[in-house]
Design a protein around this motif. Structure first.
Motif, short mmCIF file in Angstrom:
data_model
loop_
_atom_site.label_atom_id
_atom_site.label_comp_id
_atom_site.label_asym_id
_atom_site.label_seq_id
_atom_site.Cartn_x
_atom_site.Cartn_y
_atom_site.Cartn_z
N PHE A 182 3.21 -1.55 3.65
CA PHE A 182 2.91 -0.16 3.31
C PHE A 182 4.21 0.62 3.20
N GLU A 220 0.83 -1.21 0.00
CA GLU A 220 0.00 0.00 0.00
C GLU A 220 0.87 1.26 0.00
N ILE A 221 0.49 2.22 -0.81
CA ILE A 221 1.13 3.53 -0.80
C ILE A 221 0.02 4.58 -0.81
N THR A 222 -0.03 5.38 0.23
CA THR A 222 -1.13 6.33 0.42
C THR A 222 -1.01 7.50 -0.55
N PRO A 223 -2.12 8.22 -0.79
CA PRO A 223 -2.05 9.42 -1.64
C PRO A 223 -1.04 10.44 -1.13
N GLU A 224 -0.88 10.52 0.20
CA GLU A 224 0.08 11.48 0.77
C GLU A 224 1.51 11.12 0.39
N VAL A 225 1.84 9.83 0.44
CA VAL A 225 3.20 9.41 0.09
C VAL A 225 3.41 9.53 -1.42
N ILE A 226 2.39 9.22 -2.21
CA ILE A 226 2.50 9.43 -3.65
C ILE A 226 2.78 10.90 -3.95
N TYR A 284 4.25 12.94 -2.01
CA TYR A 284 5.63 13.23 -1.58
C TYR A 284 6.62 12.82 -2.66
N ARG A 337 8.28 0.59 -2.90
CA ARG A 337 7.39 -0.53 -2.59
C ARG A 337 8.19 -1.80 -2.32
N THR A 363 6.45 4.16 3.63
CA THR A 363 6.56 5.36 4.45
C THR A 363 7.44 6.39 3.75
#
Length: 326
Positions: A280, A231-237, A239, A270, A282
């Protein structure tokens, strides 16, 4: 690459399996754990690797040991000024007995292709790899031929000898997922290397060194499937995007990271998170993989080079200035 080896997994037994690959390669190659980890990440991401190091730091041995620990086929090509594109991709050969032309495969038809001193061959031959690297196929006489899977180009460069070399064009550099440095060993590591040789280690006989297959193609394919689900959150994307865009706005660069570079950073983070046993990504994963994934994609201005600015220092500055999501 980060020097510390990822810990054992918390969610997938396949992480332990691929950690065993690092241990097997370590039976033959001492002190290059970061490079081994980078090559495993490249295999997980279906990417290519540029290795940079002075002669004699076990670049060829590293690739051979990795291939043996995964039961993969490997071939080595020594790039020279007179090497032709057909010497890499293969060519049509006339068979006098059948009066027909048949295709003779070149060394690119393998799993791990080590291109030694890739900057010693002219751009025409360097470009012969572009289709293979991007499309996983070669086209000879109008017919496309698929390459094996996995297929990984591992090209080496000598960082101290530039006479008679042809620098890789930016379009080709951008197709390397990672650029890994193989430094000279410290005293303790070099002492261990000599001790092994004194005890009879033969780098041409990996089986005698105890290097055995510890993972299969099925393991690698299953691991790739798990990496794709990290998983990669929209916030990390966001970033990742901000870091890459900041390289384009830096005053020291004439060419920043392309969108292909941004997707490469997404992929490598990833794989790195998966190897640490986390499902996930970070922001720290992004920071850990930024240098090997992005540095070779930057082109500096002439003024910045005269001032001693390096791609690594540009990335350091970018990572220090881009806000980290919480």
């Amino acid at each position: 690459m980060p020097e510390d080896a990822p810990p054992l997994p918390t969610f997938s037994p396949l992480v332990t399996t691929l950690a065993g690959v690092r241990a097997e390669v370590g039976k033959a190659v001492v002190g290059q754990d970061a490079a081994v980890t980078g090559l495993i990440i490249a295999l997980l991401c279906r990417g290519h690797v540029l290795l940079e190091g002075v002669p004699g730091v076990a670049k060829t041995l590293l690739v051979r040991a990795l291939a043996q620990s995964l039961s993969l086929d490997s071939k080595r090509v020594q790039f020279t000024p007179d090497l032709m594109p057909g010497d890499i991709t293969g060519s049509l050969v006339y068979d006098a007995q059948t009066s027909r032309f048949s295709f003779r495969e070149g060394p690119v038809f393998t799993n791990l292709m080590l291109g030694d001193e890739i900057n010693r061959t002219p751009p025409k031959t360097q470009s012969a790899l572009l289709e293979a690297m991007e499309e996983r196929q070669v086209t000879v006489d109008g017919e496309s031929r698929a390459l094996p899977d996995p297929f990984l180009v591992i090209a080496t460069q000598n960082p101290v000898e530039y006479e008679g070399t042809y620098p890789l064009p930016e379009a080709q550099l951008d197709r390397f997922l990672l650029k890994l440095q193989l430094p000279l060993p410290d005293r303790a590591v070099e002492t261990e290397v000599l001790r092994r040789h004194a005890d009879g280690f033969n780098p041409r006989d990996l089986a005698a060194a105890g290097v055995t297959p510890v993972a299969t193609l099925d393991d690698l394919e299953a691991a790739r499937g798990e990496v794709a689900k990290v998983e990669i959150t929209p916030e990390v994307i966001g970033y990742v995007v901000d870091v890459c865009r900041a390289t384009r706005a830096a005053t020291a660069t004439s060419l920043g990271v392309s969108p292909r570079g941004a997707t490469a950073l997404l992929a490598t983070t990833r794989a790195w998170a998966w190897m640490q046993g986390r499902p996930f990504v970070t922001p720290d994963d992004v920071k850990a993989l930024a240098h090997p994934t992005l540095a070779h994609r930057l082109q500096l201005t002439a003024e910045a080079e005269l001032e001693g600015v390096t791609p690594a220092s540009v990335i350091d500055s970018v990572l220090a200035s881009v806000p980290v999501p919480r």
